[in-house]
Enzyme design. Structure first.
Site, PDB file in Angstrom:
ATOM      1  CG  ASP A 102      -5.111   7.182  -3.785  1.00  0.00           C
ATOM      2  OD1 ASP A 102      -4.035   6.938  -4.371  1.00  0.00           O
ATOM      3  OD2 ASP A 102      -5.225   7.192  -2.541  1.00  0.00           O
ATOM      4  CE1 TYR A 242      -1.179   3.959   0.679  1.00  0.00           C
ATOM      5  CE2 TYR A 242      -2.052   5.578   2.229  1.00  0.00           C
ATOM      6  CZ  TYR A 242      -1.725   5.203   0.935  1.00  0.00           C
ATOM      7  OH  TYR A 242      -1.945   6.077  -0.110  1.00  0.00           O
ATOM      8  CG  HIS A 307      -2.281   9.902  -7.985  1.00  0.00           C
ATOM      9  ND1 HIS A 307      -2.652   8.608  -8.289  1.00  0.00           N
ATOM     10  CD2 HIS A 307      -2.719  10.125  -6.721  1.00  0.00           C
ATOM     11  CE1 HIS A 307      -3.272   8.066  -7.242  1.00  0.00           C
ATOM     12  NE2 HIS A 307      -3.333   8.972  -6.293  1.00  0.00           N
TER      13      HIS A 307
END
Length: 331
Positions: A102, A242, A307
């Protein structure tokens, strides 16, 4: 697990919490994603230490026991890669094997781009590398957040994370343990959208009305560890990555199109939401990925895996890591 040691290392102006186990001539550095911690690699660390490696896994900047600088701009790619290089220096490690997942995968790609001299080989998971940190392959001329908004709208999770304080307030309304259960057990590969009028806290309350059943690979003690750490630190440091997507992409512009030449193996689950971003499958299985990473030796798509693959299928992921790194390991 009781063999894992914990230390605080000074690197790049911050204090970084580092877990480590094992001894050997080769070190494997594990880089976690969102919303995770060093703990996400617990299975791989113990297993690979038993195979003769030194396993090192930090809490990244803004997570767990590592400092969380208040400035959003402090989470740009250069700063986080600087943390990793400084960590290697502090531990006296010249070159290292790297495993990322990730956001940790993004940091690993950037490390291989900017400091390939420090990396022997790479096993990366979930997130591929494009021309630079563009995130989406469909429109490389746009900034990542702009592309995300155009594709999925304001309710897409990356877009909802952008305004400082907003998502933190939302998360604070939810039970952190239930939040972690919902995120870690999600097996829906569709784009993660959360209507603003509902929010993550509203979504969590809907789940609280039903028993969130844990899969066999995740225990209540695991949830307690994650929940305790995020309850203590909050989520600001984690979501600041982010908020720096566009900035990191701009900073990496001088390396636009520069291939990553480190020997690489890539692993993704076929239920991973990153694998279902429009254009990603074609990029991975066509010639685009290989052009960007010319020494990409193998792509593994794990069937029926979502994930958080390193936790869901720990033995298989460990075997993939070991099978690749042993080709480059010291005698």
């Amino acid at each position: 697990m009781e063999k894992i040691q914990h230390a605080t290392v000074r690197t790049n102006g911050i204090n970084m919490h580092v877990a480590s186990v094992g001894e050997g001539p080769d070190t494997i550095l594990f880089l976690h994603g969102f919303p995770e911690l060093w703990y996400s690699w617990r299975h791989q660390m113990v297993s690979l230490a038993a195979l003769g490696y030194r396993a090192v896994a930090p809490d990244l900047r803004g997570y767990g026991g590592t400092d969380a600088p208040p400035s959003v701009e402090s989470y740009a790619a250069f700063h986080v890669v600087g943390d990793v290089v400084g960590l290697l220096d502090a531990l006296g490690i010249g070159r290292v094997f790297v495993v990322g997942h990730d956001w940790g995968a993004i940091i690993a790609w950037c490390l291989c781009l900017l400091r390939p001299d420090r990396v022997k080989a790479l096993v990366n998971t979930s997130v591929t590398w494009f021309r630079r940190l563009m995130w989406f392959p469909s429109d490389p001329e746009r900034k990542p957040v702009e592309t995300a908004r155009a594709m999925y709208g304001d309710d897409y999770y990356i877009c909802s994370f952008q305004k400082p304080g907003e998502i933190e307030e939302d998360f604070a309304k939810a039970d952190t343990a239930v939040l972690m259960k919902v995120i870690l057990t999600n097996r829906n590969p569709s784009p993660l959208r959360v209507p603003k009028d509902l929010g993550f806290s509203g979504l969590i309350k809907l789940f609280e009305q039903h028993q969130v059943e844990l899969p066999s690979w995740l225990t209540e003690d695991d949830i307690k560890y994650f929940a305790a750490e995020f309850s203590r630190t909050g989520f600001t440091g984690a979501v600041n990555y982010y908020r720096c997507l566009d900035l990191s992409s701009e900073l990496l512009a001088p390396w636009d199109g520069v291939p990553i030449k480190v020997p690489t193996k890539f692993i993704v689950g076929d239920l991973d939401l990153t694998y279902h971003i429009p254009g990603v499958k074609e990029y991975i299985h066509g010639d685009g990925f290989k052009r960007a990473v010319p020494n990409l030796e193998q792509v593994v798509v794990m069937e029926g895996v979502a994930h958080f693959l390193q936790q869901e299928k720990p033995e298989e992921v460990t075997a993939h890591i070991h099978d690749f790194f042993k080709k480059f390991s010291s005698p």
